[in-house]
Write a protein that holds these residues in place. Structure first.
Motif, short mmCIF file in Angstrom:
data_model
loop_
_atom_site.label_atom_id
_atom_site.label_comp_id
_atom_site.label_asym_id
_atom_site.label_seq_id
_atom_site.Cartn_x
_atom_site.Cartn_y
_atom_site.Cartn_z
N ARG A 33 0.79 -1.23 0.00
CA ARG A 33 0.00 0.00 0.00
C ARG A 33 0.82 1.28 0.00
N ASN A 34 2.16 1.17 0.14
CA ASN A 34 2.99 2.37 0.10
C ASN A 34 4.37 2.00 -0.41
N ASN A 35 5.28 2.95 -0.34
CA ASN A 35 6.62 2.74 -0.91
C ASN A 35 7.57 2.00 0.01
N GLY A 36 7.15 1.72 1.25
CA GLY A 36 7.99 0.96 2.15
C GLY A 36 9.17 1.77 2.67
N THR A 37 10.15 1.08 3.24
CA THR A 37 11.31 1.75 3.85
C THR A 37 12.57 0.92 3.65
N TRP A 38 13.71 1.59 3.83
CA TRP A 38 14.99 0.93 4.03
C TRP A 38 15.24 0.83 5.54
N THR A 39 15.80 -0.28 5.99
CA THR A 39 16.14 -0.43 7.39
C THR A 39 17.62 -0.78 7.52
N TYR A 40 18.22 -0.43 8.67
CA TYR A 40 19.65 -0.70 8.84
C TYR A 40 20.00 -0.66 10.32
N GLY A 41 21.07 -1.34 10.66
CA GLY A 41 21.53 -1.35 12.03
C GLY A 41 22.99 -1.74 12.11
N MET A 42 23.70 -1.19 13.12
CA MET A 42 25.08 -1.56 13.42
C MET A 42 25.14 -1.89 14.91
N LEU A 43 25.80 -3.00 15.25
CA LEU A 43 25.76 -3.51 16.62
C LEU A 43 27.14 -3.93 17.09
N TYR A 44 27.39 -3.67 18.38
CA TYR A 44 28.56 -4.22 19.06
C TYR A 44 28.07 -4.97 20.29
N ALA A 45 28.54 -6.19 20.50
CA ALA A 45 28.17 -7.00 21.66
C ALA A 45 29.42 -7.58 22.30
N ARG A 46 29.33 -7.79 23.61
CA ARG A 46 30.46 -8.39 24.33
C ARG A 46 29.95 -9.37 25.38
N GLU A 47 30.62 -10.51 25.43
CA GLU A 47 30.34 -11.50 26.47
C GLU A 47 31.18 -11.15 27.70
N PHE A 48 30.52 -10.87 28.83
CA PHE A 48 31.23 -10.52 30.05
C PHE A 48 31.61 -11.73 30.88
N ASN A 49 30.75 -12.73 30.91
CA ASN A 49 31.01 -13.97 31.63
C ASN A 49 30.08 -15.03 31.06
N THR A 50 30.06 -16.20 31.69
CA THR A 50 29.23 -17.29 31.17
C THR A 50 27.75 -17.07 31.42
N ARG A 51 27.41 -16.04 32.19
CA ARG A 51 26.01 -15.78 32.52
C ARG A 51 25.38 -14.71 31.65
N MET A 52 26.18 -13.74 31.21
CA MET A 52 25.59 -12.52 30.67
C MET A 52 26.40 -11.92 29.54
N ASN A 53 25.72 -11.36 28.55
CA ASN A 53 26.36 -10.48 27.60
C ASN A 53 25.53 -9.22 27.43
N ALA A 54 26.15 -8.20 26.89
CA ALA A 54 25.46 -6.93 26.67
C ALA A 54 25.81 -6.41 25.29
N ALA A 55 24.95 -5.54 24.75
CA ALA A 55 25.15 -5.01 23.40
C ALA A 55 24.58 -3.61 23.30
N PHE A 56 25.12 -2.85 22.36
CA PHE A 56 24.46 -1.60 21.99
C PHE A 56 24.44 -1.50 20.47
N GLU A 57 23.49 -0.74 19.97
CA GLU A 57 23.32 -0.63 18.52
C GLU A 57 22.79 0.75 18.16
N ILE A 58 23.04 1.13 16.92
CA ILE A 58 22.35 2.24 16.28
C ILE A 58 21.56 1.65 15.14
N THR A 59 20.25 1.85 15.17
CA THR A 59 19.38 1.20 14.20
C THR A 59 18.29 2.17 13.77
N GLY A 60 17.75 1.97 12.59
CA GLY A 60 16.71 2.89 12.13
C GLY A 60 16.19 2.54 10.76
N ASP A 61 15.51 3.53 10.16
CA ASP A 61 14.93 3.33 8.84
C ASP A 61 14.82 4.66 8.12
#
Length: 250
Positions: free
Chosen positions: A168-196
């Motif tokens: 029904r419309n022209n749609g969008t482009w989407t994109y994202g860049m991410l960095y993640a790190r494993e801190f220990n065997t229990r947990m990891n964390a990440a941040f990203e910049i994402t959008g359209d």
């Protein structure tokens, strides 16, 4: 499909834990090339939300089911119950779009130095009432992305670029860049910049998003992320996003 979700959340949880690895995919919006093991299920369920000064949007509960059909491919099924709270209008509830897709990883890091996959999906409106009331965007959608990911020890860098087409419309482009790190065997964390952006690339929305994965008892992982808009088209309200879910591996 709504490219939404997140608001900053602090996480604490106790339990018997298993190994967890940094990656894209839930709770992040930037997807990763990883696929579910053959013959196994991965189920994500919880709440996703988007807030502005005049509108609040919730997917609760949402159901996201992935089934591994081979070493490099899984099938995906998702559907949410959508609630929308609009200023001066009130609460509206309806069934969100049904999404059916498949992820296929066609290159692996151990062979060419980088993981690459695609995850095409179709999204269909199931409720005409929800569309007419503005809860769900009209039109059938086809999403075709490509994901790239590189692991360095406990660090991961990921990129995703996709095209969302709407009947029904022209749609969008989407994109994202991410960095993640494993801190220990229990947990990891990440941040990203994402959008359209729109197809003409002259109206862009960008979010800064942070998230974490905490492995609890066997087969259960807590997923959480939150963020806010950092770039918006002119005369558009700031948006805050949140995601909280339980991942069940079977």
């Amino acid at each position: 499909m709504n490219i939404s979700l997140r608001i900053t959340i602090i996480l604490f949880c106790l339990g018997l834990c298993i190994e967890v690895f940094g990656q894209g995919g839930p709770p992040m919006l930037t997807d990763d090339p990883g696929t579910v093991n053959k013959g196994h299920l991965e189920i994500n369920t919880g709440i996703a939300s988007e807030h502005s000064s005049s509108d609040s949007f919730y997917e609760f509960p949402f159901i996201d089911v992935n089934y591994g059909v081979s070493k490099r491919q899984h099938l995906n099924f998702e559907i949410p119950l959508v609630s929308r709270y609009m200023k001066d209008i009130g609460k509206q509830i309806g069934i969100g779009k049904l999404g059916i897709g498949t992820k296929f990883r066609f290159f692996d890091q151990d062979k060419i130095g980088i993981d690459i996959s695609t995850h095409p999906a179709l999204f269909f409106g199931l409720s005409k009432s929800a569309i007419n009331r503005g809860i769900v965007e009209e039109g059938t959608e086809l999403f075709i992305p490509i994901e790239l990911q590189k692991r360095f020890n406990k660090n991961i860098f990921g990129v995703e670029v996709g095209r969302l087409m709407n009947s029904r419309n022209n749609g969008t482009w989407t994109y994202g860049m991410l960095y993640a790190r494993e801190f220990n065997t229990r947990m990891n964390a990440a941040f990203e910049i994402t959008g359209d952006s729109n197809p003409e690339l002259n109206a862009t929305t960008l979010f800064l998003n942070i998230g974490a994965r905490l492995s609890m008892i066997k087969s259960f992982t807590l997923l959480v992320s939150g963020g806010k808009s950092i770039v918006l088209p002119e005369n558009t309200e700031k948006v805050y996003l949140a995601y909280l879910a339980l991942q069940i591996a079977l």
